[in-house]
Enzyme design. Structure first.
Site, PDB file in Angstrom:
ATOM      1  N   ARG A 223       0.847  -1.192   0.000  1.00  0.00           N
ATOM      2  CA  ARG A 223       0.000   0.000   0.000  1.00  0.00           C
ATOM      3  C   ARG A 223       0.885   1.245   0.000  1.00  0.00           C
ATOM      4  O   ARG A 223       1.929   1.272   0.652  1.00  0.00           O
ATOM      5  CB  ARG A 223      -0.888   0.031   1.259  1.00  0.00           C
ATOM      6  CG  ARG A 223      -2.024  -0.990   1.256  1.00  0.00           C
ATOM      7  CD  ARG A 223      -3.078  -0.679   0.183  1.00  0.00           C
ATOM      8  NE  ARG A 223      -4.202  -1.590   0.237  1.00  0.00           N
ATOM      9  CZ  ARG A 223      -4.326  -2.719  -0.469  1.00  0.00           C
ATOM     10  NH1 ARG A 223      -3.382  -3.072  -1.319  1.00  0.00           N
ATOM     11  NH2 ARG A 223      -5.406  -3.470  -0.351  1.00  0.00           N
ATOM     12  N   HIS A 271      -1.317  -0.482  -9.811  1.00  0.00           N
ATOM     13  CA  HIS A 271      -1.850  -1.400  -8.789  1.00  0.00           C
ATOM     14  C   HIS A 271      -2.335  -2.701  -9.455  1.00  0.00           C
ATOM     15  O   HIS A 271      -3.522  -3.031  -9.410  1.00  0.00           O
ATOM     16  CB  HIS A 271      -2.991  -0.734  -8.005  1.00  0.00           C
ATOM     17  CG  HIS A 271      -3.246  -1.392  -6.676  1.00  0.00           C
ATOM     18  ND1 HIS A 271      -3.601  -0.695  -5.555  1.00  0.00           N
ATOM     19  CD2 HIS A 271      -3.192  -2.691  -6.299  1.00  0.00           C
ATOM     20  CE1 HIS A 271      -3.768  -1.527  -4.540  1.00  0.00           C
ATOM     21  NE2 HIS A 271      -3.519  -2.755  -4.968  1.00  0.00           N
TER      22      HIS A 271
HETATM   23  C1  GLV Z   1      -5.235  -5.612  -3.583  1.00  0.00           C
HETATM   24  O1  GLV Z   1      -4.623  -4.620  -3.397  1.00  0.00           O
HETATM   25  C2  GLV Z   1      -5.605  -6.518  -2.536  1.00  0.00           C
HETATM   26  O2  GLV Z   1      -5.448  -6.167  -1.371  1.00  0.00           O
HETATM   27  O3  GLV Z   1      -6.064  -7.623  -2.850  1.00  0.00           O
END
Ligand code: GLV
Length: 307
Positions: A223, A271
């Site tokens: 994150r 991401h």
């Molecule tokens: C994606 O970021 C997840 O936490 O699966």
């Protein structure tokens, strides 16, 4: 017997197809459809609106469509029904391969070779052997541990940092902050798999960067909030961090004005190091629903206090 699906707007068709394949007997509704909340027994959700799930009177269980729980931690109201994280070995593998890709990219100086190619320069560099490259994976949960294992199996000298000792084949277990500070100066690559929690907020900051070897490579796939992005930018500009592969950011989508986009030593990806695969995720959830219905609690139940 109705299932509520809300995957934050992504890939409805793939989820619909996976649900039809793995849970063919269930009716599926999506969050924006017109339906009676009392019909919903199971919810498959990602970033569902805070306060909505407690309004379903017959909800039996919630299956999150991702592994991270920070969006749940931020919720003021959670349902009484149990919530389960998605731990999909395919996602863990995907993230391990993403990590391996960048480590090899840094190890073999691919960026320098690309620049040489543009100028038709034939210049070789000695490549350190895999066992000469030291990598530390911060966070040894289900996914972080798997990543460390894959890196070690590919020959890299691998360290795994966690709060409690872990015994993973070929992975040097590093426990506690003091031990981390001792190993950091030797690491060639640091991989961040720390979950977003109050304790990890901006954990990767100036103080930690200064502990690292000059020119270290950083890979962040957990994150963005775990990193102090201003400190990271300064560390990159000073060469303290030589290169970074960043898949996650404090604000997503990464704003167009972010200096990370144009930074010569930063690789931005949106991401996607381990995006949930609808087919395998729903297959796992279908198995968990079956377990749940015969009275067996599936693994990876979400606990709000858990770190
Ligand atoms: C994606 O970021 C997840 O936490 O699966």
């Amino acid at each position: 017997m109705t299932i509520l699906l809300n995957n934050d707007g992504y890939w409805h068709d793939k989820y619909r197809a996976a649900l039809a394949k793995h849970l063919p007997e269930r009716k599926v509704v999506e969050f924006d459809d017109d339906y009676d909340k009392a019909d919903i027994e199971y919810a498959l959700v990602w970033k569902h609106p805070d306060g909505d799930l407690p309004l379903y009177p017959n909800l039996k269980a919630v299956f999150s469509l991702g592994s991270g729980t920070d969006y749940l931690d931020a919720h003021k109201a959670l349902p009484t029904a149990p919530i389960f994280r998605l731990i999909d070995p395919n996602m863990a593998d995907d993230m391990a391969l993403y990590t391996l890709y960048w480590i090899i990219h840094f190890q073999r100086q691919i960026e320098v070779l690309r620049q040489q190619q543009r100028k038709a320069i034939w210049q070789r560099y000695p490549t350190p052997l895999a066992h000469e490259v030291k990598v530390c994976v911060l966070g040894q949960g289900a996914i972080g541990g798997h990543i460390a294992n894959v890196l070690s199996r590919n020959g890299f000298e691998t360290f795994g940092w966690s709060r409690s000792p872990k015994s993973l084949d070929g992975v040097n277990s590093v426990v506690g902050l003091e031990a981390l500070q001792t190993v950091l100066p030797d690491m060639d690559v640091v991989v961040c798999m720390l979950p977003a929690k109050p304790l990890t907020h901006k954990f990767l900051n100036k103080d930690i960067f200064e502990r690292m070897k000059k020119g270290v490579s950083l890979i962040n796939i957990s994150r963005g909030s775990v990193v102090d992005e201003d400190d990271l930018l300064s560390a990159l500009n000073q060469g303290q961090i030589g290169a970074a592969a960043l898949d996650v950011f404090a604000i997503e989508p990464l704003p167009k004005s972010s200096p990370f986009w144009g930074h010569p030593n930063v690789h931005v990806t949106p991401h996607m190091s381990g995006a949930t695969n609808a087919d395998t995720a729903v297959e796992i959830i279908a198995q968990n629903i079956k377990l749940f219905e015969v009275g067996t609690m599936p693994n990876y139940r979400y606990e709000r206090e858990g770190i």
